[in-house]
Design an enzyme around this catalytic site. Structure first.
Site, PDB file in Angstrom:
ATOM      1  N   ARG A  81       0.842  -1.186   0.000  1.00 10.64           N
ATOM      2  CA  ARG A  81       0.000   0.000   0.000  1.00 10.64           C
ATOM      3  C   ARG A  81       0.881   1.241   0.000  1.00 10.64           C
ATOM      4  NH1 ARG A  81      -3.295   0.668   5.420  1.00 10.64           N
ATOM      5  NH2 ARG A  81      -3.540   2.735   4.508  1.00 10.64           N
ATOM      6  N   ASP A 123       0.500   5.454   1.001  1.00 10.23           N
ATOM      7  CA  ASP A 123      -0.378   6.350   1.748  1.00 10.23           C
ATOM      8  C   ASP A 123      -0.940   7.453   0.859  1.00 10.23           C
ATOM      9  OD1 ASP A 123      -0.006   4.978   4.160  1.00 10.23           O
ATOM     10  OD2 ASP A 123       1.770   6.160   4.672  1.00 10.23           O
ATOM     11  N   ARG A 176       9.418   7.942   5.281  1.00 10.84           N
ATOM     12  CA  ARG A 176       9.134   9.342   5.602  1.00 10.84           C
ATOM     13  C   ARG A 176       9.739   9.748   6.946  1.00 10.84           C
ATOM     14  NH1 ARG A 176       2.827   9.518   5.015  1.00 10.84           N
ATOM     15  NH2 ARG A 176       3.149  11.631   5.844  1.00 10.84           N
TER      16      ARG A 176
END
Length: 247
Positions: free
Chosen positions: A50, A52, A200
């Site tokens: 996945r 974000d 991140r």
């Protein structure tokens, strides 16, 4: 039934992420709807992982089972005509019946782009994190190398993670200056898997090192602490791109 695997790319700016969710407006929702329009089948696709909300993909991999006899060379054109212009099927091919886009992935590479010029690039603003400050690039590069190898990355993982283990292996890292655009930095991280917000948070910590708020040597202590509170902030999502997946 055929097991079809596809390479796709997308600009994630307008979407709530890749994975389908109750609120809709995800990359998966749009692709599954396009497949249903094309074949009449209500399928659930599998992705390599996945991404974000706001995160992009240069090469995401998906697979799904279909009874459709549409030739492989027609899939990309047929689906692209039914998809928004910021989601594109690059190619379709047959896969082994047991192929699973997530479980079979051996390594993934993410790229994070920082523009530290005083003025942001109007045309790349959705693909670059604008950070108008002087950065010690060599200190950032040195700190990044600390992460290579097998480690517990709890310090670089969202506290909301439900994964039973935070141990991952980072194979390669690099920090590159864009050869064509001064002031633009690309950070590449390749590993066998990634935790929620992992890249991140790594980037957020590197930015603090680049600003001189931390030293490059601090990175090893942050990693060893296994505590999210010891690392830097989570960098904005729009600078991140799923760059490559290897099987």
């Amino acid at each position: 039934m055929r097991n079809i695997v596809m390479s796709i790319c997308y600009d994630g700016t307008a979407y709530y992420g890749f994975q389908s969710q109750p609120g809709g407006n995800t990359i998966q929702d749009y692709i599954e709807a396009a497949i249903e329009q094309l074949t009449g089948e209500n399928i659930i696709l599998t992705s390599s992982g996945r991404t974000d909300a706001g995160v992009h993909a240069r090469s995401q991999i998906i697979n799904f089972q279909t009874a459709s006899s549409i030739p492989l060379e027609r899939w990309a054109f047929a689906l692209n005509s039914r998809l928004p212009p910021d989601i594109r099927i690059l190619e379709a091919r047959m896969a082994d019946p047991d192929f699973h886009a997530r479980r079979w992935a051996k390594r993934k590479t993410y790229r994070y782009t920082i523009n530290h010029n005083r003025i942001p690039d109007v045309f790349q603003r959705h693909m670059q994190f604008h950070h108008p400050a002087s950065l010690d690039v060599e200190a950032m590069r040195h700190a990044l190398q600390t992460l290579v190898g097998e480690h517990d990355f709890t310090s670089f993982c969202s506290v909301k993670s439900t994964k039973p283990s935070h141990v991952r292996t980072i194979y390669e890292v690099s920090l590159e200056l864009d050869p064509h655009v001064p002031g633009v930095i690309h950070i590449f991280v390749t590993g066998n898997g990634f935790l929620q917000h992992m890249v991140r948070i790594i980037v957020g910590t590197l930015l603090q090192i680049g600003e001189g708020k931390r030293s490059a040597e601090d990175m090893s202590g942050i990693l060893a602490a296994r505590s999210r509170s010891k690392a830097g902030p989570t960098a904005m999502s729009h600078g991140l791109m799923l760059w490559d997946v290897v099987y």
